[in-house]
Design a protein around this motif. Structure first.
Motif, PDB file in Angstrom:
ATOM      1  N   UNK A  49       9.031   7.286  17.264  1.00 11.08           N
ATOM      2  CA  UNK A  49       9.028   8.483  16.399  1.00 11.08           C
ATOM      3  C   UNK A  49       8.068   8.283  15.225  1.00 11.08           C
ATOM      4  N   UNK A  50       8.008   7.064  14.707  1.00  8.88           N
ATOM      5  CA  UNK A  50       7.124   6.766  13.575  1.00  8.88           C
ATOM      6  C   UNK A  50       5.649   6.951  13.987  1.00  8.88           C
ATOM      7  N   UNK A  51       5.299   6.471  15.170  1.00  8.23           N
ATOM      8  CA  UNK A  51       3.925   6.613  15.660  1.00  8.23           C
ATOM      9  C   UNK A  51       3.541   8.087  15.768  1.00  8.23           C
ATOM     10  N   UNK A  52       4.465   8.903  16.297  1.00  2.00           N
ATOM     11  CA  UNK A  52       4.188  10.348  16.431  1.00  2.00           C
ATOM     12  C   UNK A  52       4.073  10.978  15.049  1.00  2.00           C
ATOM     13  N   UNK A 105       0.697  10.510  13.489  1.00  2.00           N
ATOM     14  CA  UNK A 105      -0.371  11.341  14.052  1.00  2.00           C
ATOM     15  C   UNK A 105      -0.367  12.751  13.444  1.00  2.00           C
ATOM     16  N   UNK A 106       0.802  13.151  12.891  1.00  2.00           N
ATOM     17  CA  UNK A 106       0.881  14.496  12.314  1.00  2.00           C
ATOM     18  C   UNK A 106       0.629  14.508  10.808  1.00  2.00           C
ATOM     19  N   UNK A 107       0.670  13.361  10.155  1.00  2.00           N
ATOM     20  CA  UNK A 107       0.638  13.308   8.691  1.00  2.00           C
ATOM     21  C   UNK A 107      -0.581  12.544   8.190  1.00  2.00           C
ATOM     22  N   UNK A 108      -0.896  12.792   6.916  1.00  2.00           N
ATOM     23  CA  UNK A 108      -1.825  11.879   6.242  1.00  2.00           C
ATOM     24  C   UNK A 108      -1.025  10.642   5.899  1.00  2.00           C
ATOM     25  N   UNK A 109      -1.568   9.475   6.103  1.00  5.73           N
ATOM     26  CA  UNK A 109      -0.784   8.281   5.814  1.00  5.73           C
ATOM     27  C   UNK A 109      -1.654   7.290   5.039  1.00  5.73           C
ATOM     28  N   UNK A 157     -10.940   2.068  18.865  1.00 11.89           N
ATOM     29  CA  UNK A 157     -10.312   3.330  18.465  1.00 11.89           C
ATOM     30  C   UNK A 157      -9.721   3.263  17.067  1.00 11.89           C
ATOM     31  N   UNK A 158      -9.127   4.379  16.669  1.00 14.37           N
ATOM     32  CA  UNK A 158      -8.571   4.459  15.316  1.00 14.37           C
ATOM     33  C   UNK A 158      -7.198   3.796  15.257  1.00 14.37           C
ATOM     34  N   UNK A 159      -6.753   3.560  14.045  1.00 15.25           N
ATOM     35  CA  UNK A 159      -5.422   3.006  13.823  1.00 15.25           C
ATOM     36  C   UNK A 159      -4.365   3.885  14.510  1.00 15.25           C
ATOM     37  N   UNK A 160      -4.481   5.208  14.315  1.00 23.11           N
ATOM     38  CA  UNK A 160      -3.478   6.110  14.915  1.00 23.11           C
ATOM     39  C   UNK A 160      -3.481   6.018  16.435  1.00 23.11           C
ATOM     40  N   UNK A 161      -4.708   5.926  17.019  1.00 29.00           N
ATOM     41  CA  UNK A 161      -4.783   5.893  18.482  1.00 29.00           C
ATOM     42  C   UNK A 161      -4.213   4.600  19.050  1.00 29.00           C
ATOM     43  N   UNK A 175       7.474   2.266   3.302  1.00 28.18           N
ATOM     44  CA  UNK A 175       6.656   2.916   2.261  1.00 28.18           C
ATOM     45  C   UNK A 175       6.237   4.338   2.655  1.00 28.18           C
ATOM     46  N   UNK A 176       6.630   4.769   3.850  1.00 25.17           N
ATOM     47  CA  UNK A 176       6.220   6.115   4.277  1.00 25.17           C
ATOM     48  C   UNK A 176       7.329   7.097   3.933  1.00 25.17           C
ATOM     49  N   UNK A 177       7.252   7.650   2.763  1.00 22.44           N
ATOM     50  CA  UNK A 177       8.315   8.515   2.241  1.00 22.44           C
ATOM     51  C   UNK A 177       8.564   9.703   3.167  1.00 22.44           C
ATOM     52  N   UNK A 178       7.478  10.312   3.669  1.00 20.71           N
ATOM     53  CA  UNK A 178       7.660  11.507   4.506  1.00 20.71           C
ATOM     54  C   UNK A 178       8.432  11.178   5.769  1.00 20.71           C
ATOM     55  N   UNK A 179       8.264   9.941   6.309  1.00 20.20           N
ATOM     56  CA  UNK A 179       9.002   9.555   7.521  1.00 20.20           C
ATOM     57  C   UNK A 179      10.467   9.342   7.171  1.00 20.20           C
TER      58      UNK A 179
END
Ligand code: SF4
Ligand code: SF4
Length: 174
Positions: A21-24, A27-31, A135-139, A164-168
């Protein structure tokens, strides 16, 4: 910092759905990639890969044409001989060439030592591909939930990133 491999397996498997879920989510957020990078580097510095070698024991090692040429030069044999003697097809992707394996892991692993260290494939140099790799970190994130079940660097880094990822945290607590 958790480095015990039995604990890493147990905790990494337990955290696998959350890590997916964190990986997904990433991909949707600025991190904060720069902050992630620094954290991962700090974690890498504290873990001795030569004492661990778990990736060499449990994971397949993809090998490229460039790796084969480097290895041939190092072993003083031809690329064809490298292919015949030291490679096979991936169990997961039949078209992928990987290093042969024994019950104890990679064919070039001796105890915890890589016997071709100076000529090891690029994928081994960049492993666990958290901050380095194609590839990118997200990929690259999609591979991390599985790697967190056997690699102490990945397990500890993902736990630190999630903290540290408050939005997650907000999304998980909803
Ligand atoms: S080539 Fe060396 S570093 Fe790469 S998986 Fe095999 S033993 Fe490990
Ligand atoms: S990359 Fe991970 S699994 Fe491989 S040796 Fe280092 S800590 Fe262990």
């Amino acid at each position: 910092m958790i480095t015990d491999l039995v604990q890493i397996k147990r905790l990494g498997e337990k955290a696998q759905p959350e890590n997916e879920r964190f990986g997904k989510h990433l991909r949707r957020q600025n991190f904060p990639e720069l902050r992630f990078r620094r954290m991962a580097e700090e974690i890498e510095e504290q873990i001795d890969c030569r004492a661990c070698a778990n990736c060499c024991k449990v994971a397949e090692t993809d090998i490229t044409k460039r790796d084969i040429e480097r290895l041939a030069k190092y072993l003083r044999i031809t690329p064809k001989q490298v292919l015949e003697q030291y490679t096979t097809s991936s169990v997961f992707e039949k078209n992928e060439t990987i290093l042969r394996r024994r019950e104890t892991g990679c064919i070039f692993l001796d105890g915890n030592d890589c016997t071709i260290y100076d000529a090891r494939p690029d994928t081994c140099r960049d492993f666990p591909h958290l901050m380095r790799g194609a590839g990118s970190f997200e990929s690259r994130m999609w591979q991390m939930p599985d790697r967190a079940t056997y690699c102490p660097i990945v397990y500890n880094a993902l736990e630190a990133f999630k903290k540290i990822t408050t939005s997650f945290k907000t999304a998980v607590l909803k």
